[in-house]
Motif scaffolding. Structure first.
Motif, PDB file in Angstrom:
ATOM      1  N   TRP A 162      31.030  22.720  42.076  1.00 20.18           N
ATOM      2  CA  TRP A 162      29.710  23.156  42.514  1.00 20.18           C
ATOM      3  C   TRP A 162      28.651  22.381  41.741  1.00 20.18           C
ATOM      4  N   ARG A 177      29.559  24.352  38.038  1.00 20.00           N
ATOM      5  CA  ARG A 177      30.707  25.261  37.996  1.00 20.00           C
ATOM      6  C   ARG A 177      31.908  24.576  38.629  1.00 20.00           C
ATOM      7  N   THR A 190      35.617  25.786  40.190  1.00 20.00           N
ATOM      8  CA  THR A 190      36.502  26.900  40.519  1.00 20.00           C
ATOM      9  C   THR A 190      37.803  26.336  41.065  1.00 20.00           C
ATOM     10  N   ASP A 237      42.101  27.629  42.270  1.00 21.05           N
ATOM     11  CA  ASP A 237      42.999  28.744  42.520  1.00 21.05           C
ATOM     12  C   ASP A 237      44.426  28.255  42.700  1.00 21.05           C
ATOM     13  N   GLY A 279      35.805  30.730  30.580  1.00 20.28           N
ATOM     14  CA  GLY A 279      35.884  30.893  32.015  1.00 20.28           C
ATOM     15  C   GLY A 279      36.266  32.303  32.390  1.00 20.28           C
ATOM     16  N   THR A 280      36.248  32.572  33.687  1.00 23.45           N
ATOM     17  CA  THR A 280      36.649  33.876  34.193  1.00 23.45           C
ATOM     18  C   THR A 280      37.871  33.700  35.090  1.00 23.45           C
ATOM     19  N   GLU A 333      40.417  35.879  37.890  1.00 22.29           N
ATOM     20  CA  GLU A 333      40.630  37.097  38.669  1.00 22.29           C
ATOM     21  C   GLU A 333      41.893  36.940  39.500  1.00 22.29           C
ATOM     22  N   ARG A 381      42.481  33.120  40.827  1.00 19.50           N
ATOM     23  CA  ARG A 381      41.311  32.243  40.892  1.00 19.50           C
ATOM     24  C   ARG A 381      40.641  32.220  39.537  1.00 19.50           C
ATOM     25  N   ALA A 382      40.059  31.069  39.210  1.00 18.11           N
ATOM     26  CA  ALA A 382      39.331  30.957  37.944  1.00 18.11           C
ATOM     27  C   ALA A 382      38.057  30.161  38.176  1.00 18.11           C
ATOM     28  N   ALA A 383      37.094  30.398  37.309  1.00 23.82           N
ATOM     29  CA  ALA A 383      35.826  29.674  37.367  1.00 23.82           C
ATOM     30  C   ALA A 383      35.414  29.316  35.938  1.00 23.82           C
TER      31      ALA A 383
END
Length: 185
Positions: free
Chosen positions: A125, A133, A135, A137, A161-162, A164, A176-178
């Motif tokens: 992004w 960003r 992301t 997956d 990072g995050t 989920e 998924r990660a970001a």
């Protein structure tokens, strides 16, 4: 690749082999004509011209594939601003987003730690031409992989990072990660 793609490859391969066979026949004929003491140049040049067709086709295909392919690995150093224009094109027309079918991601996180993972795709992004960003997956391939992959990515990303998990996705889930990038540092 579907059945139509396989048939196309076989047909193109057969046509290229035909050109190579004709070129070799012409070049051998030029050699025989030369041994008989006559002028072999017309046959030799014809053989070279016919051989140039598959050679130029393959060379063009290789160059085209390099220009339009998704990279196997996305590598980004997020410790400093990354220009979106420095990344390979992805042939998509989404302003500010690059969508790669890459199977591997290697990131140097803003804190200097290195993150590396096998993935099913990567989205990069951007805003004002800079990466903001990343992301990515991965679909779980077996039971229990969603949970273990989530824990592994959380550990590797730390606070950088995050992550989920989507246990209801497909048969075994998806992770998924970001990772945020600071385009102003």
């Amino acid at each position: 690749m579907g059945a139509g793609g396989a048939v196309l490859i076989i047909v193109v391969g057969a046509v290229l082999l035909f050109f190579v066979a004709v070129a070799l026949i012409l070049l051998v004929a030029a050699g025989v004509v030369r041994l008989s003491g006559k002028n072999p140049k017309p046959l030799a040049w014809s053989g070279v011209a016919v051989l140039a067709v598959p050679v130029l086709f393959v060379a063009t295909l290789v160059v085209w594939a390099q220009l339009v392919r998704d990279p196997d690995t996305i590598e980004l150093d997020l410790r400093e601003p990354v220009l979106l224009s420095s990344l390979p094109e992805d042939n998509e027309d989404f302003p500010g987003i690059r969508d790669y079918d890459s199977d591997h991601v290697v990131l140097v996180l803003p804190d200097g730690e290195r993150f590396e993972a096998e993935v099913d795709g990567v989205l990069v992004w951007s805003e004002d031409g800079y990466v903001t960003r990343v992301t990515f997956d991965r679909r779980a391939r077996e039971a229990g992989e969603t949970e273990s992959l989530t824990r592994e990515w959380e550990r590797k990303l730390g606070g950088g990072g995050t992550v989920e998990a989507d246990a209801g996705y497909s048969d075994h889930g998806r992770v998924r990660a970001a990772v945020l990038a600071d385009p102003t540092s």
